[in-house]
Every structure is written in C-alpha cells, then in structure tokens.
Design a protein around this motif. Structure first.
Motif, short mmCIF file in Angstrom:
data_model
loop_
_atom_site.label_atom_id
_atom_site.label_comp_id
_atom_site.label_asym_id
_atom_site.label_seq_id
_atom_site.Cartn_x
_atom_site.Cartn_y
_atom_site.Cartn_z
N TRP A 162 -16.85 27.92 26.50
CA TRP A 162 -15.71 27.00 26.64
C TRP A 162 -15.36 26.76 28.10
O TRP A 162 -14.76 25.74 28.43
CB TRP A 162 -14.53 27.34 25.73
CG TRP A 162 -13.66 28.54 26.01
CD1 TRP A 162 -14.00 29.70 26.62
CD2 TRP A 162 -12.27 28.66 25.66
NE1 TRP A 162 -12.94 30.55 26.65
CE2 TRP A 162 -11.86 29.95 26.06
CE3 TRP A 162 -11.34 27.84 25.02
CZ2 TRP A 162 -10.56 30.41 25.86
CZ3 TRP A 162 -10.04 28.30 24.82
CH2 TRP A 162 -9.66 29.56 25.24
N ASP A 163 -15.78 27.67 28.99
CA ASP A 163 -15.63 27.39 30.42
C ASP A 163 -16.44 26.14 30.76
O ASP A 163 -15.95 25.23 31.44
CB ASP A 163 -16.17 28.55 31.28
CG ASP A 163 -15.41 29.84 31.08
OD1 ASP A 163 -15.37 30.34 29.95
OD2 ASP A 163 -14.87 30.38 32.08
N GLN A 190 -17.45 30.84 20.81
CA GLN A 190 -16.15 30.77 21.50
C GLN A 190 -15.39 29.58 20.93
O GLN A 190 -15.98 28.78 20.18
CB GLN A 190 -16.37 30.62 23.01
CG GLN A 190 -16.14 31.92 23.76
CD GLN A 190 -16.07 31.76 25.27
OE1 GLN A 190 -16.57 30.78 25.82
NE2 GLN A 190 -15.48 32.73 25.94
N GLY A 221 -11.80 33.68 22.71
CA GLY A 221 -11.61 33.35 24.13
C GLY A 221 -10.42 34.09 24.73
O GLY A 221 -10.21 34.06 25.93
N ASP A 261 -9.65 37.54 24.65
CA ASP A 261 -10.31 38.78 24.24
C ASP A 261 -9.41 39.91 23.76
O ASP A 261 -9.61 40.45 22.69
CB ASP A 261 -11.16 39.32 25.39
CG ASP A 261 -12.10 38.27 25.98
OD1 ASP A 261 -11.93 37.07 25.66
OD2 ASP A 261 -12.98 38.63 26.76
N TYR A 274 -5.05 40.98 31.53
CA TYR A 274 -5.87 39.97 30.86
C TYR A 274 -5.06 39.05 29.93
O TYR A 274 -4.21 38.31 30.40
CB TYR A 274 -6.98 40.71 30.12
CG TYR A 274 -8.38 40.15 30.32
CD1 TYR A 274 -8.82 39.64 31.53
CD2 TYR A 274 -9.28 40.15 29.25
CE1 TYR A 274 -10.10 39.15 31.67
CE2 TYR A 274 -10.58 39.68 29.39
CZ TYR A 274 -10.98 39.17 30.60
OH TYR A 274 -12.26 38.69 30.72
N TRP A 275 -5.28 39.12 28.61
CA TRP A 275 -4.59 38.19 27.71
C TRP A 275 -3.33 38.79 27.09
O TRP A 275 -2.83 38.33 26.08
CB TRP A 275 -5.55 37.75 26.59
CG TRP A 275 -6.62 36.81 27.08
CD1 TRP A 275 -7.90 37.15 27.43
CD2 TRP A 275 -6.50 35.40 27.32
NE1 TRP A 275 -8.58 36.03 27.85
CE2 TRP A 275 -7.76 34.94 27.79
CE3 TRP A 275 -5.47 34.47 27.18
CZ2 TRP A 275 -8.01 33.61 28.12
CZ3 TRP A 275 -5.72 33.15 27.50
CH2 TRP A 275 -6.98 32.73 27.97
C1 GLC Z 1 -13.14 36.11 29.70
C2 GLC Z 1 -12.17 35.22 28.94
C3 GLC Z 1 -12.94 34.10 28.26
C4 GLC Z 1 -13.75 33.34 29.29
C5 GLC Z 1 -14.66 34.28 30.10
C6 GLC Z 1 -15.34 33.58 31.28
O1 GLC Z 1 -14.00 36.78 28.85
O2 GLC Z 1 -11.45 35.96 28.01
O3 GLC Z 1 -12.06 33.23 27.59
O4 GLC Z 1 -14.53 32.38 28.67
O5 GLC Z 1 -13.89 35.33 30.63
O6 GLC Z 1 -14.41 32.96 32.10
#
Ligand code: GLC
Length: 456
Positions: A47-48, A117, A177, A179, A375-376
């Motif tokens: 998704w990046d 993702q 995404g 994590d 992180y999240w």
């Molecule tokens: C981390 C994030 C994920 C993202 C990846 C690369 O794992 O949680 O969403 O795609 O980093 O940036």
C-alpha cells in the motif's frame, strides 16, 4: 479550501522519492520502485507503493507506472499480491523470502510474502486515470493493467469472502497495515506465548532489526513479534492455501479499516470499467462495494458508538469494539449513516480523544492502550489522515477536512518526512524511520489535489 502550499517542500518531497528509487533484476527483467525508507525498509511494500504512485502521477507519471508495474510483476498465478514484494538482492530484512517460502506461486521469479495489505490498488489506478484525463494525457497504460486488477479483486473475493458476507477476512495483523494496533490485542492474546516453538524466539532475537535500527520503545513489543512470526510459520506449513489456513488459524478478523478500503477499491474499479464503457463488469464491482458498505454500516454498535470488528477464527463470529482510527474509515468508504457521521465527528473533534495538536492519533487518547510513540498504538500517520480528509469531504464536513489537511501538511513541514509523529507534539521531531517515501507522496498528493480543487 486553500491550504498553504509550500513549493520548496513539494520539491523536497519529490527528492525524497527520487532518492528512494531502487532497481532489482530477476530473470533478465528490471523492476524500478520506491523503497519506503532506506534506513530500514529495503523492499517494496504494497500500500506504500499504491500511495507513491498517487503522489507521483502529477510530476512523474512514468515512475508512477513503473511502481505499479513492479508490484504487478510480483502477482501470483492465482491473483494474490504480497504485502511485500522482495528486492532480489537484499537479504537484510527479517522475515525475508526464505521465511515465506512462496517461490512456487510466483509467475516470473519475483518473490513476495503470502499475506496482503489494505487493497488500495484500484483506488491508486483510478486516481492515476483521473489525473491523466485532467491533463488531457493518454490513458492506455491504465487499460493495460486493468486485467491484473480485476484478477486481484476476484482473488480477494474468492479467498477472503467466500461466504459472500461483503466483508473480507484478514489472517495476520500485518494485513491491516496497522500492525500493532490495540484492536488486535484480544485476538492475539489467544496465542499463548508458551505454545510458540522456541526456534521462533531464537529467530526473532537473532534477526529482528527494526527495534535495533530504530528505538525499541517506538516499535511493536517482543511478544507481539513472536506471535506475528508464529502465524507466518503456521501458514507456511499450510502451503499458503487460504482454505486450509482459515480452518486452523487463531487469527481471522473482519476489520473495519481493511473493509472500508475494500469497498472504496471496488467502487474505484467499477468507475474505471464504467469510464471504458464496460457496464456489465462495472456493475459486479459496484455491487461488491455496496455489499461491503452495508455490512460496515450494520457493524455499528450503538451502545459503544463504534463499529465492531469480528473475530471469525474457528467458525465463530465474535463482535468486539476498540477505540482506534479504524472507526473513522467508514466515512472514507461512504458507509456511515448521517447519525454515525455525527457521532464520529464528535469523537474526532474531542481534544481528549482525537483532536490533538498533531492529529489524528491512531488510537484514542482515552483508550487505556494509548501510547504516544509506539507505532500504531497512538502516533499520527499521514496515510490515515488522508483517508479521514477524503471521508470528511464525502460527508460535507469540509471545514473539519480542511483543519486536518492543515494539521497533516503542518506536521510534515514542522518535522520532515518521517514514518509517524507524536500526536501531542511532546517529542519535537518525527518518529520511526526518516526520509520516508509515503509521507513525501502523501504531501504531494494532498497539496496538489486540494490546491487544484481550490483553483476550480
Ligand atoms: C509498517 C506499517 C505498514 C507499512 C510498512 C512500510 O509495517 O505498519 O503499514 O506498509 O511499515 O512502510
């Protein structure tokens, strides 16, 4: 809306993306794509990359095309696209290709992970198509990738929503995404640490580097990491056969964020087909989108004032709620009722929950699991802000959308292109890894898209 557009920062953003371009060659074919950050992420993330292409299409459409072509270069025979498509010549990342053991599924030697993702691909392609049309440019490149996107959506429907509930199932926290979001804590806690093979502990201790290259207090906890690797190991023994995995996995969840993106992606695919006069096919994906938005709407828990997630492991359907950013995503999908929208707006603009200096935190401040730099579990991430901005526009909340747009661009301008940010601004810098590509791409996307709208 008229955000302050900072041209030098747009230039810097393009520079970050340019410097993160990477090339890998497999079986005489060269792929060119953008690494999330050279400080740690040396492969292509799904998704990046969708986001990189969305930001790049304004200034460098050729690189946006290459980004997507490289992702599709890793697509499996059955349509799957991994959350990571590996750089052929890097063996520093853990867990790397040998951990996943997916070679037999690859079409052309490009190795990737066996999990997904958030399925943002069609949204990205539709945006590219729209921008090319606005610029009066040729869209035949889009025509050339449509079959792959259709195959990807058919794969997700068949393997993740076989029961036709409208909601796809994820089998690993990484698939969301987000994590280590607190919304996985319940389900993950059913995996007893004592039941995890000792060799997995050893592997994690020896090979995990995100917490050594970065600060360990900003990264997911060790116990969570054991569980992440345990799940990968389990699925490898099931040879990545989804039906087999779904029968035995302790982690199978219908998530609000992933499904909101699934709905949005089906709408986008339907629009792409509609624009090409393929009405019948367009209807299929429009129907899938509305099935998902209906299911999301129904998942609202009026008592908790949140959308429920469903733990569907071992054939059960256990609803639970968690106060995180995922609750706002139905706005992005157009799945919220008017009443739900009003309640969500109250949560969003509440300074004790989400309305912080550097909004929008990934977990509500009053959630006991909130941590401002891990992180999240608290930090603000540009990607989720983007979904909120677009969702709020869809619901006519333009003032609030404009404030979040300002806050997002401002956060990046104040601290630079970081992976994530302290929502309360306590730490006067970005967090995670630096020179981060999707923060740069999101800066470009938001500043270009919304300044364009202001001119119209
Ligand atoms: C981390 C994030 C994920 C993202 C990846 C690369 O794992 O949680 O969403 O795609 O980093 O940036």
């Amino acid at each position: 809306m008229n955000p302050k557009i900072d041209l030098p920062i747009q230039k810097n953003a393009l520079e970050v993306l340019r410097k993160n371009i990477y090339q890998t060659s497999v079986k005489q074919k060269t792929y060119s794509y953008i690494l999330p950050s050279k400080e740690f992420y040396m492969h292509q993330w799904f998704w990046d990359s969708c986001m990189h292409a969305m930001g790049l299409v304004y200034d460098n459409p050729q690189q946006a095309f290459k980004e997507i072509e490289s992702l599709l270069g890793g697509q499996w025979k059955n349509g799957h696209i991994g959350h990571i498509t590996f750089s052929h010549d890097d063996n520093t990342y853990f867990p790397g290709p040998t951990w996943w053991a997916t070679e037999e599924f690859s079409q052309n030697g490009r190795l990737s992970s066996g999990i997904i993702q958030p399925p943002l691909l069609a949204v990205s392609i539709n945006h590219i198509d729209t921008v090319l049309r606005e610029k009066g440019e040729d869209t035949s490149w889009v025509d050339g990738v449509l079959d792959n996107i259709i195959q990807y959506h058919m794969y997700l429907k068949k393997h993740r929503d076989n029961e036709n509930s409208g909601l796809i199932t994820i089998i690993h926290p990484w698939e969301s995404g987000t994590d280590n979001s607190p919304r996985w804590d319940n389900v993950l806690s059913t995996i007893q640490i004592s039941s995890i093979p000792k060799r997995i502990f050893r592997e994690v201790h020896t090979n995990r580097t995100d917490n050594k290259l970065g600060k360990s207090q900003d990264r997911p906890r060790t116990d969570d990491y054991y569980r992440y690797l345990y799940l990968v190991d389990l699925y490898k023994t099931r040879k990545w056969d989804t039906q087999e995995i779904l029968k035995t996995t302790p982690f199978a969840v219908k998530d609000t964020l992933v499904n909101a993106i699934w709905a949005k992606a089906n709408k986008a695919l339907s629009e792409l087909l509609q624009k090409r006069g393929k009405r019948k096919e367009a209807e299929v994906f429009a129907l899938w989108a509305s099935q998902t938005t209906e299911a999301l709407q129904k998942s609202w828990n009026p008592k908790e004032k949140m959308y429920a997630l469903y733990d569907v492991s071992f054939g059960q359907k256990k609803a639970y709620c968690e106060d995180t950013i995922a609750n706002f995503l139905p706005l992005y999908a157009g799945a919220a009722t008017r009443e739900q929208r009003n309640i969500l707006m109250q949560h969003l603009t509440n300074p004790n929950k989400y309305w912080t200096k550097y909004a929008v935190p990934s977990t509500s401040l009053d959630n006991p699991s909130f941590e401002n730099s891990r992180y999240w579990r608290g930090p603000s991430w540009p990607i989720t802000n983007l979904f909120l901005i677009e969702g709020l526009h869809l619901y006519g909340a333009s003032y609030c959308a404009a404030r979040i747009l300002e806050k997002t661009l401002g956060m990046i301008e104040d601290f630079g292109f970081f992976e994530y940010y302290n929502p309360e601004g306590k730490e006067k810098k970005g967090i995670g890894f630096g020179k981060f590509s999707w923060s740069a791409a999101i800066y470009l996307y938001l500043s270009k898209k919304y300044s364009q709208q202001a001119k119209d």
